[in-house]
Scaffold this active site. Structure first.
Site, PDB file in Angstrom:
ATOM      1  N   GLY A   1     -68.606 120.626  79.817  1.00 11.38           N
ATOM      2  CA  GLY A   1     -67.812 120.980  78.469  1.00 11.38           C
ATOM      3  C   GLY A   1     -67.692 119.775  77.536  1.00 11.38           C
TER       4      GLY A   1
ATOM      5  CD  GLN B   1     -65.387 114.910  75.196  1.00 13.90           C
ATOM      6  OE1 GLN B   1     -65.591 116.009  75.149  1.00 13.90           O
ATOM      7  NE2 GLN B   1     -65.567 114.374  76.390  1.00 13.90           N
TER       8      GLN B   1
ATOM      9  CB  CYS C   1     -63.101 113.400  80.881  1.00 16.30           C
ATOM     10  SG  CYS C   1     -63.192 113.425  79.146  1.00 16.30           S
ATOM     11  CG  LEU C   2     -69.230 114.244  79.695  1.00 14.30           C
ATOM     12  CD1 LEU C   2     -70.152 115.376  78.792  1.00 14.30           C
ATOM     13  CD2 LEU C   2     -70.128 113.697  80.723  1.00 14.30           C
TER      14      LEU C   2
ATOM     15  CG  HIS D   1     -61.056 118.705  79.996  1.00 11.90           C
ATOM     16  ND1 HIS D   1     -60.706 117.933  80.851  1.00 11.90           N
ATOM     17  CD2 HIS D   1     -61.663 118.148  79.301  1.00 11.90           C
ATOM     18  CE1 HIS D   1     -61.090 116.692  80.528  1.00 11.90           C
ATOM     19  NE2 HIS D   1     -61.849 116.936  79.267  1.00 11.90           N
ATOM     20  CD  GLU D   2     -64.290 120.034  77.086  1.00 16.23           C
ATOM     21  OE1 GLU D   2     -64.196 119.280  76.374  1.00 16.23           O
ATOM     22  OE2 GLU D   2     -64.727 119.728  78.191  1.00 16.23           O
TER      23      GLU D   2
ATOM     24  CG  HIS E   1     -61.334 116.607  74.611  1.00 14.58           C
ATOM     25  ND1 HIS E   1     -61.133 115.116  74.667  1.00 14.58           N
ATOM     26  CD2 HIS E   1     -61.997 116.823  75.830  1.00 14.58           C
ATOM     27  CE1 HIS E   1     -61.669 114.800  75.940  1.00 14.58           C
ATOM     28  NE2 HIS E   1     -62.251 115.628  76.537  1.00 14.58           N
TER      29      HIS E   1
HETATM   30 CO    CO Z   1     -63.129 115.637  78.343  1.00 10.91          CO
END
Ligand code: CO
Length: 442
Positions: free
Chosen positions: A46, A51, A98-99, A140-141, A144
């Site tokens: 995701g 991000q 998380c990236l 999660h997204e 963000h």
């Molecule tokens: Co993340």
């Protein structure tokens, strides 16, 4: 085009986002394509616009599923202006990464199912339900897009650490500095002097716990009523045990909600018992390892949570091997614990084939004489490097054999010795001073 992932304290991750309204805009369509490409290239499941440096309210997600690991598919989804309109009462723990926080894995509790609404990339209205991983990644997204990060969702896991010896020291240190865990108590035994010369009563766990400023409970008997009551009042989620040396009652074993995880320095079911490291060396094993088990009332027989295998070169002594396995155990524990707590690592019963046991060694186990085989003498020097040491008797005096090796002809060469009441010396000095050689022919 792949985009650069914004990381950790990049301010854009905390900036507020704007509704997407210009669905026909070429730049917006390109952003969506680039986000999908970037997510796939980074092996993410995701990605949210902040991000990659955009403040538009858009997220993408996708996962192809993993049948072996029983992880469900997340269909490729582009969602603009998302809104969670319903959440299930049931909440579950899952380990999230998380990236934007490479390497971080945190246990997060979230509603199991959600219903979301929003628009697709062309502005068409969407409303759908998501469960399991799909629900998780969307939540999660969406976080963000609301400038909330994984680290804000961290919940403290209350745990108890139980141990006395050196094996658990690195694990205790790592747990103490990991913000995911709150060590409510370090339970430790009372160190006993091994001899009158042993002035300092060292307990490495107590020493480390003091250094880390952790609460300490010293006890000769962990099953004592008062100790049980005190630990029970802390309501721990889980306990970790290493190198403790007391038998635990059923009451203590079931006190933490998720039981007690025991660190054992062998490849269980091989080498159950109090001296696995020494036995590994005495047996000349080619491999050893660390096993995490859920402790039960039978010694070292609990289900296996995780295990790691280590190759030996058969020159290690017990002191060095224990230190090494302690570090490996700490990493294994920290990597396994979030998944165990999330219920993704079910303890697997030990295989009844390959079970072996070892004993608590006595001082007399260190005695060798001319009839002991060189192979055994060499292994004992390594296995008993901490205690009880290896010794032989010359005219009633103890000569400790500290180190040795096999030369290229396969002959045992003793390197260092320590005669009773003397300082340690080279074997050559010993031969000159004592006019005697030590030979083994067993
Ligand atoms: Co993340």
């Amino acid at each position: 085009m792949t985009l650069k992932i914004r990381k950790t304290d990049d301010p854009i991750l905390r900036q507020s986002t704007e509704q997407v309204t210009d669905f026909d805009d070429i730049d917006f369509q390109k952003l969506v394509d680039d986000m999908v490409e970037t997510m796939r290239k980074e092996n993410g499941i995701g990605l949210a616009a902040p991000q990659v440096g955009s403040t538009r309210k858009v997220l993408v997600c996708e996962y192809k599923g993993d049948k072996e690991e029983n992880i469900s598919v997340v269909p490729l989804t582009v969602l603009c202006n998302p809104e969670i309109v319903h959440t299930s009462a049931e909440e579950i723990n899952m380990v999230e990464g998380c990236l934007s926080f490479p390497g971080l894995e945190i246990l997060v509790k979230r509603p199991k199912k959600i219903k979301v609404k929003g628009q697709d990339r062309y502005g068409n209205n969407l409303q759908f339900e998501a469960d399991k991983l799909y629900s998780r990644v969307l939540q999660h997204e969406i976080d963000h897009l609301n400038s909330t990060l994984l680290i804000d969702r961290m919940q403290k896991i209350d745990l108890i650490f139980i141990g006395s010896g050196t094996l658990g020291v690195p694990a205790l240190s790592m747990l103490a500095i990991d913000p995911q865990y709150e060590i409510k108590m370090v339970v430790t035994g009372i160190a006993e002097a091994k001899s009158r010369n042993h002035k300092k009563l060292v307990n490495p766990i107590e020493e480390k716990a003091k250094e880390l400023g952790l609460p300490i409970l010293r006890t000769k008997d962990i099953n004592n009523e008062k100790v049980v009551a005190e630990l029970d009042s802390l309501k721990p989620t889980v306990a970790v045990m290493a190198d403790f040396g007391q038998i635990l009652s059923g009451e203590i074993l079931s006190l933490p909600k998720l039981g007690i995880i025991n660190i054992h320095p062998s490849l269980l079911p091989k080498h159950r018992g109090p001296s696995p490291i020494q036995q590994t060396i005495l047996d000349g094993d080619k491999f050893t390892g660390v096993t995490l088990i859920r402790a039960n009332e039978k010694m070292d027989e609990g289900g296996i949570i995780s295990q790691v295998k280590v190759e030996l070169n058969n020159t290690e002594n017990a002191t060095i091997l224990k230190k090494y396995l302690a570090e490996i155990a700490a990493n294994l524990l920290l990597n396994s614990l979030p998944y165990y707590i999330a219920g993704d690592l079910e303890p697997v019963p030990q295989d009844s084939a390959g079970v072996s046991y070892n004993k608590l060694f006595k001082k007399s186990d260190g005695l060798v004489d001319k009839d002991t085989s060189p192979l055994i003498v060499e292994r004992k020097m390594r296995a008993f490097s901490d205690w009880p040491k290896v010794f032989t008797l010359i005219n009633g005096k103890r000569i400790q054999l500290l180190t040795g090796h096999f030369d290229t002809d396969g002959e045992l060469i003793i390197d260092l010795v320590k005669p009773e009441g003397k300082k340690e010396m080279t074997y050559d000095d010993f031969v000159r001073g004592y006019h005697t050689k030590l030979t083994f022919h067993g």
